[in-house]
Design a protein around this motif. Structure first.
Motif, PDB file in Angstrom:
ATOM      1  N   ALA A   1       5.512 -13.089  12.279  1.00 29.86           N
ATOM      2  CA  ALA A   1       4.638 -11.965  12.186  1.00 29.86           C
ATOM      3  C   ALA A   1       3.215 -12.410  11.613  1.00 29.86           C
ATOM      4  CB  ALA A   1       5.220 -10.706  11.339  1.00 29.86           C
ATOM      5  N   CYS A   2       2.322 -11.713  12.225  1.00 31.17           N
ATOM      6  CA  CYS A   2       0.744 -11.796  11.722  1.00 31.17           C
ATOM      7  C   CYS A   2       0.774 -10.865  10.544  1.00 31.17           C
ATOM      8  CB  CYS A   2      -0.211 -11.559  12.682  1.00 31.17           C
ATOM      9  SG  CYS A   2      -0.642 -12.947  13.672  1.00 31.17           S
ATOM     10  N   GLY A   3       0.292 -11.621   9.398  1.00 31.38           N
ATOM     11  CA  GLY A   3       0.383 -10.958   8.090  1.00 31.38           C
ATOM     12  C   GLY A   3      -1.113 -10.434   7.859  1.00 31.38           C
ATOM     13  N   PRO A   4      -1.434 -10.098   6.570  1.00 29.98           N
ATOM     14  CA  PRO A   4      -2.923  -9.622   6.294  1.00 29.98           C
ATOM     15  C   PRO A   4      -3.740 -10.879   5.912  1.00 29.98           C
ATOM     16  CG  PRO A   4      -1.232  -9.815   4.086  1.00 29.98           C
ATOM     17  CD  PRO A   4      -0.518 -10.100   5.272  1.00 29.98           C
ATOM     18  N   THR A   5      -5.101 -10.617   6.103  1.00 28.10           N
ATOM     19  CA  THR A   5      -6.141 -11.428   5.738  1.00 28.10           C
ATOM     20  C   THR A   5      -6.463 -10.533   4.486  1.00 28.10           C
ATOM     21  OG1 THR A   5      -6.758 -11.920   8.088  1.00 28.10           O
ATOM     22  CG2 THR A   5      -8.592 -12.137   6.240  1.00 28.10           C
ATOM     23  N   VAL A   6      -6.439 -11.564   3.466  1.00 21.56           N
ATOM     24  CA  VAL A   6      -6.556 -11.024   2.195  1.00 21.56           C
ATOM     25  C   VAL A   6      -7.925 -10.762   1.461  1.00 21.56           C
ATOM     26  CG1 VAL A   6      -3.970 -11.101   1.424  1.00 21.56           C
ATOM     27  CG2 VAL A   6      -5.521 -13.082   1.217  1.00 21.56           C
ATOM     28  N   TYR A   7      -8.809  -9.963   2.253  1.00 20.14           N
ATOM     29  CA  TYR A   7     -10.225  -9.817   1.601  1.00 20.14           C
ATOM     30  C   TYR A   7     -10.662  -8.417   1.327  1.00 20.14           C
ATOM     31  CZ  TYR A   7     -11.357  -7.780   6.132  1.00 20.14           C
ATOM     32  OH  TYR A   7     -11.456  -6.848   7.028  1.00 20.14           O
ATOM     33  N   SER A   8      -9.657  -7.334   1.483  1.00 20.35           N
ATOM     34  CA  SER A   8      -9.840  -5.867   1.442  1.00 20.35           C
ATOM     35  C   SER A   8      -8.590  -5.549   1.385  1.00 20.35           C
ATOM     36  CB  SER A   8     -10.946  -5.654   2.400  1.00 20.35           C
ATOM     37  OG  SER A   8     -10.245  -5.606   3.619  1.00 20.35           O
ATOM     38  N   THR A   9      -8.806  -4.046   0.820  1.00 21.95           N
ATOM     39  CA  THR A   9      -7.678  -3.135   0.915  1.00 21.95           C
ATOM     40  C   THR A   9      -7.082  -3.069   2.348  1.00 21.95           C
ATOM     41  OG1 THR A   9      -8.406  -2.224  -1.140  1.00 21.95           O
ATOM     42  CG2 THR A   9      -6.553  -1.087   0.412  1.00 21.95           C
ATOM     43  N   PRO A  10      -5.917  -3.299   2.844  1.00 23.23           N
ATOM     44  CA  PRO A  10      -5.298  -3.022   4.004  1.00 23.23           C
ATOM     45  C   PRO A  10      -5.451  -1.509   4.152  1.00 23.23           C
ATOM     46  CG  PRO A  10      -3.548  -4.446   2.678  1.00 23.23           C
ATOM     47  CD  PRO A  10      -4.738  -3.752   1.911  1.00 23.23           C
ATOM     48  N   HIS A  11      -5.885  -1.163   5.404  1.00 21.51           N
ATOM     49  CA  HIS A  11      -5.908   0.203   5.991  1.00 21.51           C
ATOM     50  C   HIS A  11      -4.498   0.722   6.504  1.00 21.51           C
ATOM     51  CE1 HIS A  11      -6.263  -0.784  10.215  1.00 21.51           C
ATOM     52  NE2 HIS A  11      -7.737  -1.503   9.724  1.00 21.51           N
ATOM     53  N   ILE A  12      -4.201   2.125   6.833  1.00 18.49           N
ATOM     54  CA  ILE A  12      -3.035   2.361   7.200  1.00 18.49           C
ATOM     55  C   ILE A  12      -2.757   1.977   8.648  1.00 18.49           C
ATOM     56  CG2 ILE A  12      -2.993   4.531   5.946  1.00 18.49           C
ATOM     57  CD1 ILE A  12      -3.886   6.149   8.157  1.00 18.49           C
ATOM     58  N   GLY A  13      -3.654   1.456   9.519  1.00 21.60           N
ATOM     59  CA  GLY A  13      -3.303   0.698  10.773  1.00 21.60           C
ATOM     60  C   GLY A  13      -2.697  -0.538  10.629  1.00 21.60           C
ATOM     61  N   ASN A  14      -3.091  -1.232   9.579  1.00 20.89           N
ATOM     62  CA  ASN A  14      -2.610  -2.502   9.349  1.00 20.89           C
ATOM     63  C   ASN A  14      -0.960  -2.442   8.933  1.00 20.89           C
ATOM     64  OD1 ASN A  14      -5.504  -3.460   7.376  1.00 20.89           O
ATOM     65  ND2 ASN A  14      -4.830  -4.107   9.382  1.00 20.89           N
ATOM     66  N   TYR A  15      -0.590  -1.321   8.068  1.00 21.93           N
ATOM     67  CA  TYR A  15       0.714  -1.296   7.424  1.00 21.93           C
ATOM     68  C   TYR A  15       1.550  -0.473   8.533  1.00 21.93           C
ATOM     69  CZ  TYR A  15      -0.102  -2.332   2.677  1.00 21.93           C
ATOM     70  OH  TYR A  15      -0.446  -3.064   1.462  1.00 21.93           O
ATOM     71  N   ARG A  16       0.932   0.188   9.576  1.00 18.87           N
ATOM     72  CA  ARG A  16       1.555   0.853  10.705  1.00 18.87           C
ATOM     73  C   ARG A  16       2.379  -0.639  11.457  1.00 18.87           C
ATOM     74  NH1 ARG A  16       0.491   3.383  16.710  1.00 18.87           N
ATOM     75  NH2 ARG A  16       2.640   4.230  16.964  1.00 18.87           N
ATOM     76  N   THR A  17       1.439  -1.624  11.704  1.00 20.23           N
ATOM     77  CA  THR A  17       2.012  -2.905  12.198  1.00 20.23           C
ATOM     78  C   THR A  17       3.128  -3.507  11.470  1.00 20.23           C
ATOM     79  OG1 THR A  17       0.026  -3.159  13.266  1.00 20.23           O
ATOM     80  CG2 THR A  17       1.379  -5.181  13.093  1.00 20.23           C
ATOM     81  N   PHE A  18       2.773  -3.557   9.982  1.00 17.32           N
ATOM     82  CA  PHE A  18       3.927  -4.245   9.063  1.00 17.32           C
ATOM     83  C   PHE A  18       5.227  -3.528   9.089  1.00 17.32           C
ATOM     84  CE2 PHE A  18      -0.209  -5.211   6.488  1.00 17.32           C
ATOM     85  CZ  PHE A  18      -0.531  -6.231   7.316  1.00 17.32           C
TER      86      PHE A  18
END
Length: 470
Positions: free
Chosen positions: A26-43
């Motif tokens: 699974a593609c995880g986060p690019t850790v340069y800012s706070t993840p938004h809710i769209g990112n967490y929907r994918t996770f």
């Protein structure tokens, strides 16, 4: 089990390479800012895939990368006046806090890009040797024209690709894709900051598109059963992963590609310019993590989710109905002696049908939206049974199925986290004594004090039940 495969554009019967064992990258986060809710929907979509497959009896290994070196992280560290390692550590920790808030199970591994640089350099060297990549000004680029199947995932119009051009950015216009960087020559400033790695091509750092393919093949070999991510990664990122991996090995890189749809806010795409970017903490503070999880589950991952306050409020109400039934069942069983005999056959028959419906929903491309309907129906018949009968074996069977549904969907996992304050318990005990003495005035005053502390008392046949006011 049927899965919608982006590669073929249709639902397919799911069969992993190895019987009953599933590999997922699974593609995880690019850790340069706070993840938004769209990112967490994918996770959370990936978490649903894992939980469903485990529920169906598969042994699942999930690997999710953490991108801690790319254009964005380097630029962010520079602006913050921090080292890249310290800067990315902050957002990595924030990412994990968000997973815990949503009851997202931890992956088997979270490889960092910075831990796999040697593999990225080796990949570039091998692709150059094969004629699939070339060096230019100290950087190494993949030659799109060398891979005849480029575009098979995204169905991009190959006639619009400018062959031979190259750029030094990790992202580019979808209408004008170019040869992409495998390794980038480190700038003088990056060298001074220590952001470089020695290679046969000089001092370099990895390109974003190289990182995932190297980590996926390191963990699973040339072929992965499932690769998941947001639909925005389909092109160019996932397309570029396929090109590198299959040019290197000559084998299918991923057998099932699963992509989640976008999330909108009030009908618009999230953007800083519009001021509508929502972080997970924004929603958790208002609704709680499990309500946010329920909200995501209530819309199939292949459907666009349009976040609005009314949508979130409705999700909270529906979640609380399920939670109320769970807590009521738990309370009754905790206050009754164990029963003997067999459960009510009529109720068992209804539950077996709901169990089949629940399973079939999840087998149909992880349809949590439909699975929740079965869960709510179980809640409805459970409430009717609790109002009319007290057969303990039947209540135990209902609760067992209820918790099974909840576990598969990742709900009610933190139900024991909050303890009722001792003061509330003492006031409730005093009120119960007053009620037994028919001192209704004192009982009402004590109930009011409990209410002022944020709790309510429900009088049941099993005794007073304390509930936190939502």
């Amino acid at each position: 089990m049927k899965v919608y495969n982006t590669l073929t554009g249709k639902k397919e019967l799911f069969a992993p390479l190895e019987d009953k064992k599933v590999s997922i990258y699974a593609c995880g986060p690019t850790v340069y800012s706070t993840p938004h809710i769209g990112n967490y929907r994918t996770f959370l979509m990936t978490d649903t895939i894992v939980r469903t497959l485990e529920y169906l009896g598969f042994d699942v290994k999930l690997v999710m990368n953490i991108t801690d070196i790319d254009d964005k992280t380097i630029e962010g560290a520079k602006k913050a006046g921090m080292s890249l390692k310290e800067f990315t550590r902050i957002y990595t920790e924030e990412f994990f806090r968000g997973l815990d808030q949503l009851n997202i199970k931890r992956a088997s591994a979270y490889p960092r890009a910075t831990e796999n640089i040697e593999g990225m350099i080796n990949l570039a060297v091998k692709l150059v040797e094969k004629g699939a990549a070339y060096e230019k000004n100290g950087s190494v680029y993949f030659k799109i024209s060398s891979f005849e199947e480029y575009g098979k995932l995204s169905k991009i119009d190959l006639d619009r690709i400018r062959i031979g051009a190259s750029v030094d950015v990790d992202e580019y216009d979808k209408d004008n894709p170019r040869d992409f960087a495998l390794l980038k020559a480190s700038t003088r400033e990056e060298v001074e900051q220590g952001i470089y790695y020695e290679s046969p091509f000089g001092k370099v750092r990895p390109g974003w598109h190289t990182e995932c393919v190297v980590m996926a093949m390191k963990e699973f070999g040339p072929t992965v059963d499932i690769h998941s991510g947001g639909e925005d990664l389909k092109f160019p990122h996932h397309e570029n992963e396929i090109a590198q991996a299959e040019s290197l090995t000559g084998k299918t890189f991923v057998r099932y590609w699963i992509h989640g749809k976008h999330l909108l806010v009030d009908g618009e795409k999230m953007s800083k310019s519009k001021g509508n970017v929502l972080s997970l903490s924004d929603l958790v503070e208002t609704y709680g993590g499990e309500v946010v999880r329920y909200m995501f589950l209530s819309v199939h991952h292949k459907k666009l989710l349009n976040y609005t306050h009314s949508f979130a409020d409705n999700a909270r109400n529906n979640y609380q109905k399920l939670k109320e039934t769970h807590d009521k069942l738990q309370f009754i069983l905790q206050n009754k002696d164990g029963g003997k005999g067999t459960p009510d056959p009529e109720m068992i028959s209804e539950m077996e049908k709901l169990d089949m419906d629940f399973r079939e929903a999840l087998e149909d491309d992880f349809n949590t939206q439909l699975a929740l309907k079965s869960f709510h129906e179980l809640s409805r018949i459970a409430n009717i049974y609790m109002e009319t009968k007290e057969d303990v074996p039947t209540l135990e069977a209902i609760f067992s199925q209820y918790t099974n549904f909840a576990d598969v969907l990742g709900l009610f996992e933190k139900r024991d986290e909050e303890q009722i304050p001792e003061e509330v318990i003492q006031l409730t005990d005093k009120r119960e004594t007053a009620r037994k003495q028919r001192d209704w005035e004192s009982a009402d005053l004590l109930r009011q004090k409990v209410h002022e502390l944020g709790y309510t008392i429900e009088d049941t046949k099993e005794g007073p039940r304390i509930k936190k006011i939502s």
